[in-house]
Write a protein that holds these residues in place. Structure first.
Motif, PDB file in Angstrom:
ATOM      1  N   MET A   1       0.850  -1.213   0.000  1.00 55.64           N
ATOM      2  CA  MET A   1       0.000   0.000   0.000  1.00 55.64           C
ATOM      3  C   MET A   1       0.881   1.258   0.000  1.00 55.64           C
ATOM      4  O   MET A   1       0.739   2.144  -0.822  1.00 55.64           O
ATOM      5  CB  MET A   1      -0.889   0.028   1.259  1.00 55.64           C
ATOM      6  N   ASN A   2       1.821   1.213   0.923  1.00 53.23           N
ATOM      7  CA  ASN A   2       2.744   2.323   1.048  1.00 53.23           C
ATOM      8  C   ASN A   2       3.448   2.617  -0.277  1.00 53.23           C
ATOM      9  O   ASN A   2       3.563   3.766  -0.698  1.00 53.23           O
ATOM     10  CB  ASN A   2       3.801   1.966   2.093  1.00 53.23           C
ATOM     11  N   THR A   3       3.906   1.539  -0.917  1.00 51.10           N
ATOM     12  CA  THR A   3       4.651   1.675  -2.162  1.00 51.10           C
ATOM     13  C   THR A   3       3.796   2.319  -3.250  1.00 51.10           C
ATOM     14  O   THR A   3       4.241   3.204  -3.971  1.00 51.10           O
ATOM     15  CB  THR A   3       5.116   0.280  -2.645  1.00 51.10           C
ATOM     16  N   ILE A   4       2.554   1.879  -3.327  1.00 54.21           N
ATOM     17  CA  ILE A   4       1.659   2.434  -4.340  1.00 54.21           C
ATOM     18  C   ILE A   4       1.422   3.923  -4.073  1.00 54.21           C
ATOM     19  O   ILE A   4       1.522   4.752  -4.967  1.00 54.21           O
ATOM     20  CB  ILE A   4       0.315   1.661  -4.387  1.00 54.21           C
ATOM     21  N   ALA A   5       1.176   4.242  -2.807  1.00 52.39           N
ATOM     22  CA  ALA A   5       0.958   5.648  -2.455  1.00 52.39           C
ATOM     23  C   ALA A   5       2.181   6.478  -2.817  1.00 52.39           C
ATOM     24  O   ALA A   5       2.076   7.523  -3.455  1.00 52.39           O
ATOM     25  CB  ALA A   5       0.655   5.775  -0.959  1.00 52.39           C
ATOM     26  N   SER A   6       3.381   5.954  -2.463  1.00 53.18           N
ATOM     27  CA  SER A   6       4.615   6.682  -2.763  1.00 53.18           C
ATOM     28  C   SER A   6       4.790   6.849  -4.263  1.00 53.18           C
ATOM     29  O   SER A   6       5.065   7.934  -4.754  1.00 53.18           O
ATOM     30  CB  SER A   6       5.823   5.917  -2.221  1.00 53.18           C
ATOM     31  N   ALA A   7       4.623   5.755  -4.980  1.00 54.03           N
ATOM     32  CA  ALA A   7       4.856   5.784  -6.423  1.00 54.03           C
ATOM     33  C   ALA A   7       3.968   6.825  -7.090  1.00 54.03           C
ATOM     34  O   ALA A   7       4.405   7.550  -7.976  1.00 54.03           O
ATOM     35  CB  ALA A   7       4.602   4.405  -7.013  1.00 54.03           C
ATOM     36  N   SER A   8       2.738   6.918  -6.633  1.00 50.76           N
ATOM     37  CA  SER A   8       1.824   7.848  -7.290  1.00 50.76           C
ATOM     38  C   SER A   8       2.197   9.296  -7.000  1.00 50.76           C
ATOM     39  O   SER A   8       1.874  10.193  -7.763  1.00 50.76           O
ATOM     40  CB  SER A   8       0.382   7.569  -6.858  1.00 50.76           C
ATOM     41  N   ALA A   9       2.905   9.526  -5.868  1.00 54.17           N
ATOM     42  CA  ALA A   9       3.298  10.890  -5.523  1.00 54.17           C
ATOM     43  C   ALA A   9       4.562  11.324  -6.272  1.00 54.17           C
ATOM     44  O   ALA A   9       4.937  12.485  -6.215  1.00 54.17           O
ATOM     45  CB  ALA A   9       3.535  10.997  -4.023  1.00 54.17           C
ATOM     46  N   VAL A  10       5.204  10.384  -6.971  1.00 54.57           N
ATOM     47  CA  VAL A  10       6.483  10.694  -7.604  1.00 54.57           C
ATOM     48  C   VAL A  10       6.280  11.433  -8.922  1.00 54.57           C
ATOM     49  O   VAL A  10       5.467  11.039  -9.749  1.00 54.57           O
ATOM     50  CB  VAL A  10       7.302   9.402  -7.812  1.00 54.57           C
ATOM     51  N   ARG A  11       7.023  12.543  -9.089  1.00 61.94           N
ATOM     52  CA  ARG A  11       6.998  13.313 -10.338  1.00 61.94           C
ATOM     53  C   ARG A  11       8.224  12.952 -11.154  1.00 61.94           C
ATOM     54  O   ARG A  11       9.286  12.665 -10.610  1.00 61.94           O
ATOM     55  CB  ARG A  11       7.032  14.811 -10.029  1.00 61.94           C
TER      56      ARG A  11
ATOM     57  N   LEU B   1      12.213   7.289  -2.533  1.00 64.01           N
ATOM     58  CA  LEU B   1      12.988   6.851  -3.706  1.00 64.01           C
ATOM     59  C   LEU B   1      14.265   6.107  -3.340  1.00 64.01           C
ATOM     60  O   LEU B   1      14.743   5.271  -4.115  1.00 64.01           O
ATOM     61  CB  LEU B   1      13.294   8.041  -4.624  1.00 64.01           C
ATOM     62  N   ILE B   2      14.860   6.382  -2.183  1.00 65.92           N
ATOM     63  CA  ILE B   2      16.074   5.634  -1.807  1.00 65.92           C
ATOM     64  C   ILE B   2      15.716   4.161  -1.610  1.00 65.92           C
ATOM     65  O   ILE B   2      16.416   3.267  -2.083  1.00 65.92           O
ATOM     66  CB  ILE B   2      16.740   6.241  -0.553  1.00 65.92           C
ATOM     67  N   ALA B   3      14.574   3.919  -0.957  1.00 66.26           N
ATOM     68  CA  ALA B   3      14.150   2.530  -0.724  1.00 66.26           C
ATOM     69  C   ALA B   3      13.839   1.819  -2.037  1.00 66.26           C
ATOM     70  O   ALA B   3      13.900   0.598  -2.118  1.00 66.26           O
ATOM     71  CB  ALA B   3      12.925   2.509   0.189  1.00 66.26           C
ATOM     72  N   ARG B   4      13.512   2.580  -3.081  1.00 67.24           N
ATOM     73  CA  ARG B   4      13.191   1.970  -4.370  1.00 67.24           C
ATOM     74  C   ARG B   4      14.328   2.086  -5.376  1.00 67.24           C
ATOM     75  O   ARG B   4      14.178   1.711  -6.555  1.00 67.24           O
ATOM     76  CB  ARG B   4      11.955   2.645  -4.980  1.00 67.24           C
ATOM     77  N   ALA B   5      15.468   2.638  -4.947  1.00 66.33           N
ATOM     78  CA  ALA B   5      16.558   2.960  -5.883  1.00 66.33           C
ATOM     79  C   ALA B   5      16.971   1.749  -6.727  1.00 66.33           C
ATOM     80  O   ALA B   5      17.126   1.848  -7.943  1.00 66.33           O
ATOM     81  CB  ALA B   5      17.766   3.513  -5.121  1.00 66.33           C
ATOM     82  N   GLY B   6      17.129   0.593  -6.074  1.00 66.60           N
ATOM     83  CA  GLY B   6      17.586  -0.598  -6.796  1.00 66.60           C
ATOM     84  C   GLY B   6      16.700  -0.924  -7.980  1.00 66.60           C
ATOM     85  O   GLY B   6      17.181  -1.094  -9.108  1.00 66.60           O
TER      86      GLY B   6
ATOM     87  N   LYS C   1      22.026   0.657   0.000  1.00 62.78           N
ATOM     88  CA  LYS C   1      22.702  -0.595  -0.341  1.00 62.78           C
ATOM     89  C   LYS C   1      21.741  -1.793  -0.248  1.00 62.78           C
ATOM     90  O   LYS C   1      21.795  -2.711  -1.079  1.00 62.78           O
ATOM     91  CB  LYS C   1      23.932  -0.807   0.546  1.00 62.78           C
ATOM     92  N   ALA C   2      20.840  -1.742   0.745  1.00 66.73           N
ATOM     93  CA  ALA C   2      19.861  -2.827   0.864  1.00 66.73           C
ATOM     94  C   ALA C   2      18.965  -2.860  -0.366  1.00 66.73           C
ATOM     95  O   ALA C   2      18.637  -3.924  -0.900  1.00 66.73           O
ATOM     96  CB  ALA C   2      19.025  -2.632   2.131  1.00 66.73           C
ATOM     97  N   SER C   3      18.602  -1.680  -0.833  1.00 73.80           N
ATOM     98  CA  SER C   3      17.729  -1.586  -2.006  1.00 73.80           C
ATOM     99  C   SER C   3      18.454  -2.087  -3.268  1.00 73.80           C
ATOM    100  O   SER C   3      17.864  -2.771  -4.111  1.00 73.80           O
ATOM    101  CB  SER C   3      17.273  -0.134  -2.154  1.00 73.80           C
ATOM    102  N   LEU C   4      19.732  -1.769  -3.386  1.00 77.24           N
ATOM    103  CA  LEU C   4      20.525  -2.254  -4.526  1.00 77.24           C
ATOM    104  C   LEU C   4      20.630  -3.772  -4.456  1.00 77.24           C
ATOM    105  O   LEU C   4      20.425  -4.483  -5.449  1.00 77.24           O
ATOM    106  CB  LEU C   4      21.931  -1.636  -4.511  1.00 77.24           C
ATOM    107  N   ASP C   5      20.927  -4.245  -3.277  1.00 76.13           N
ATOM    108  CA  ASP C   5      21.094  -5.673  -3.045  1.00 76.13           C
ATOM    109  C   ASP C   5      19.819  -6.436  -3.440  1.00 76.13           C
ATOM    110  O   ASP C   5      19.879  -7.455  -4.132  1.00 76.13           O
ATOM    111  CB  ASP C   5      21.398  -5.876  -1.560  1.00 76.13           C
TER     112      ASP C   5
ATOM    113  N   ASP D   1      14.978  11.997  -3.627  1.00 77.57           N
ATOM    114  CA  ASP D   1      14.080  11.503  -2.572  1.00 77.57           C
ATOM    115  C   ASP D   1      13.732  12.660  -1.649  1.00 77.57           C
ATOM    116  O   ASP D   1      14.590  13.157  -0.906  1.00 77.57           O
ATOM    117  CB  ASP D   1      14.774  10.371  -1.802  1.00 77.57           C
ATOM    118  N   THR D   2      12.497  13.101  -1.694  1.00 74.73           N
ATOM    119  CA  THR D   2      12.125  14.299  -0.932  1.00 74.73           C
ATOM    120  C   THR D   2      12.015  14.030   0.569  1.00 74.73           C
ATOM    121  O   THR D   2      12.018  14.974   1.359  1.00 74.73           O
ATOM    122  CB  THR D   2      10.803  14.899  -1.467  1.00 74.73           C
ATOM    123  N   ASP D   3      11.928  12.756   0.957  1.00 69.43           N
ATOM    124  CA  ASP D   3      11.924  12.437   2.398  1.00 69.43           C
ATOM    125  C   ASP D   3      13.215  12.899   3.077  1.00 69.43           C
ATOM    126  O   ASP D   3      13.193  13.306   4.239  1.00 69.43           O
ATOM    127  CB  ASP D   3      11.785  10.929   2.622  1.00 69.43           C
TER     128      ASP D   3
END
Lengths: 376, 376
Positions: B1-11, B30-35, B64-68, B176-178
């Motif tokens: 849910m969180n991911t969908i909400a975040s993704a939709s807020a991304v420009r 975006l850092i959490a989704r960077a990978g 790094k976790a996201s890349l991994d 990543d605006t966070d």
């Protein structure tokens, strides 16, 4: 009189790279005319001349006098000669001197020397102020036909040769053929290996012309100018098709995979092997290996070897003075140079003279058996 | 849910630079989704992450976790924070680490940090193997709206700032605006000066929107994302029109000529003045100087000052703590930054809010009288 005669003997190769297009001038007397050739093409009136301690006593004064006469103020940096100069240490020094000379974005760095000076100076020109103009005055046959065309610049790293650099096209190349008279026979022959390479890549008629005219090329005069012009044009054609080496530009490495391995195996000791000699042996090996893979006739390999031998180049690993490491270690050097993917290598092979191609599925096992055969 | 909400807020802002085109993604998470964002766009699966000692403890593990998780192997280099890191010494270190990580031409260098880390890492990415891929993860407002767009990379020399570098466009920017929530008020405000600049250059409606919505931008959420997206789009438009800064790209220097002089006058001491604060004062000065030259109404200068004051930025030289050198010395700093030709300077002036232009004939004598008036 002299000037008119010289000017008429000069050949021009245009390298059509859009807004990075430039001319390569090839012929006698170009150092003496450098100032006016540059001033007629580039706006800036400040130059930093980079050269080495071998070339400086021969040509630096003449070049600076010519710049001076054209109203171009020049600073100069004289570096130690040799491959070790392609280091961060010297790069930092050169950048600093270029900035000290107040070279702005329309001014230029001039490389007066062989490949080492060209690679280092071009890199500095590419990064000072995020790029200033760059003029090459190559003083060896190798640099006239190879490293001064194509925009590859760089220095060495402890991880390998040329691993740090940029693509930075020159704004003008002045290949003064008079300077080649001061080269040793060995240096001239080493550069000639790259000239022959262009015939072997995709110009069979040029290779045949070289077989008949190489003595005239070595003697100097119009045949030499012709051979250099054809070589520059050949390299320019490849570079224009693939400026940043994503594909066909790899053809320029014909003979270089084996050649680099031999250079590494002799620890880049120029008393044993210089680059062009490695390329000469490498080109014969590439043709023999292609024959072994049933891609080309063994007659082609014999013809290539006969010509390179005729001009006095080494064509066999056994001609390299001293002991070579075993075939397995040569193979390691090849594997470091080219990535091995699933036991396969990318190699420049050939279907015959002037019919080379990029093969990306060469079995490493075939290469090693071949090397063991050639170097038991 | 969180991911969908975040993704939709991304420009997304696309920078259409031909074969160097790339996307800037702006939004939360975006850092959490960077990978996955990187893996879906770039072929390579090896990365070298460059960051500094301030940013590493906050975001390096998450990146790094996201890349991994996306199957990307990453090495990392943690550098000292601050402008001094933009040196040859650190560049050599970073290049060495990137090569050690076996980053090839389709792999990437990832810059995780502010402008210093972005400039240095981008330069390394531009020269290792004559250019590997480059991903920016800017962690300050200033780097999100300014230095991560446009491809300028570089280090400082003893001759001046940013004098050694290359143009090397990123393949992807993840803003990543966070992360902006962890900035101090002062840092956020300093970045905001560059946001306001885009309105003043040629977007009067955006400037008016900022006057009404700046509190929402400072608070975070969609207004902040909007302001960053408009800023990135504005910079991208200028860069696309003039990638290598031959003309109109100079508009991005609005407020920067005076600003740089003030930074130099305070010896780049960030306790006295940071870049964005210098730009804030510089933009007010540029509008006042334009009014003095009868190009714009003094009301515009007053309006600019009122807004920057409202957000808490300094707008007057007298607000800088400590003693400033006399006007003559500020003028010297300007003359060093901009070449003076025949007593004339190139300056970004304005005909009013959102109507700035490049003036290349500003009399140095007018600038000095103006400075003396402002800083008696």
């Amino acid at each position: 009189m002299n000037t008119i005669a010289s000017a008429s003997a000069v050949r021009k190769v245009h390298v059509p790279l859009g807004e990075r297009a430039y001319d390569i001038m090839i012929g006698p007397g170009l150092i003496a005319r450098a100032g006016s050739e540059i001033a007629s093409r580039i706006k800036g009136r400040k130059a930093a001349v980079i050269t080495d301690e071998h070339v400086a006593p021969l040509y630096l004064d003449a070049l600076k006098a010519s710049l001076d006469a054209a109203g171009i103020a020049s600073a100069d940096v004289v570096l130690p000669a040799g491959e070790k100069t392609k280091s961060f240490e010297h790069l930092i020094n050169v950048c600093d001197k270029v900035l000290e000379a107040r070279v702005e974005r329309n001014d230029y760095v001039i490389a007066l020397g062989g490949g080492v000076i060209g690679d280092l100076s071009g890199f500095a020109a590419g990064i000072v102020r995020r790029g200033v103009r760059f003029v090459q005055v190559p003083t060896s046959l190798l640099s006239q036909v190879d490293s001064s065309v194509g925009g590859k610049t760089g220095i060495n790293s402890r991880h390998g040769k040329n691993l740090i650099g940029v693509f930075h096209q020159p704004d003008l190349v002045l290949a003064d053929t008079d300077v080649l008279n001061s080269l040793s026979e060995r240096e001239f022959r080493a550069g000639y290996a790259e000239v022959a390479k262009y015939g072997l890549i995709d110009k069979p008629d040029f290779f045949a012309w070289l077989e008949n005219n190489w003595q005239a090329v070595f003697a100097g005069g119009s045949a030499r100018i012709e051979a250099i012009a054809v070589s520059c044009q050949a390299k320019a054609d490849v570079v224009v098709a693939d400026e940043r080496e994503n594909g066909q530009r790899a053809l320029l490495n014909l003979g270089h995979t084996f050649g680099h391995a031999l250079e590494a195996a002799t620890a880049y000791d120029s008393s044993r092997l210089v680059h062009g000699e490695g390329v000469s042996i490498g080109m014969v090996l590439a043709h023999e290996f292609s024959a072994r893979m049933n891609l080309a006739s063994p007659d082609d390999a014999r013809r290539v070897e006969a010509h390179l031998k005729a001009v006095g180049l080494p064509t066999r690993m056994s001609e390299i003075p001293g002991t070579l490491p075993p075939a397995e270690m040569l193979m390691d050097a090849i594997a470091q140079d080219k990535k091995v993917k699933g036991g396969k290598l990318t190699f420049i092979l050939t279907r015959g003279i002037g019919r080379s191609f990029v093969a990306d599925d060469v079995p490493a096992s075939e290469v090693i058996s071949f090397l063991k055969e050639k170097h038991p």
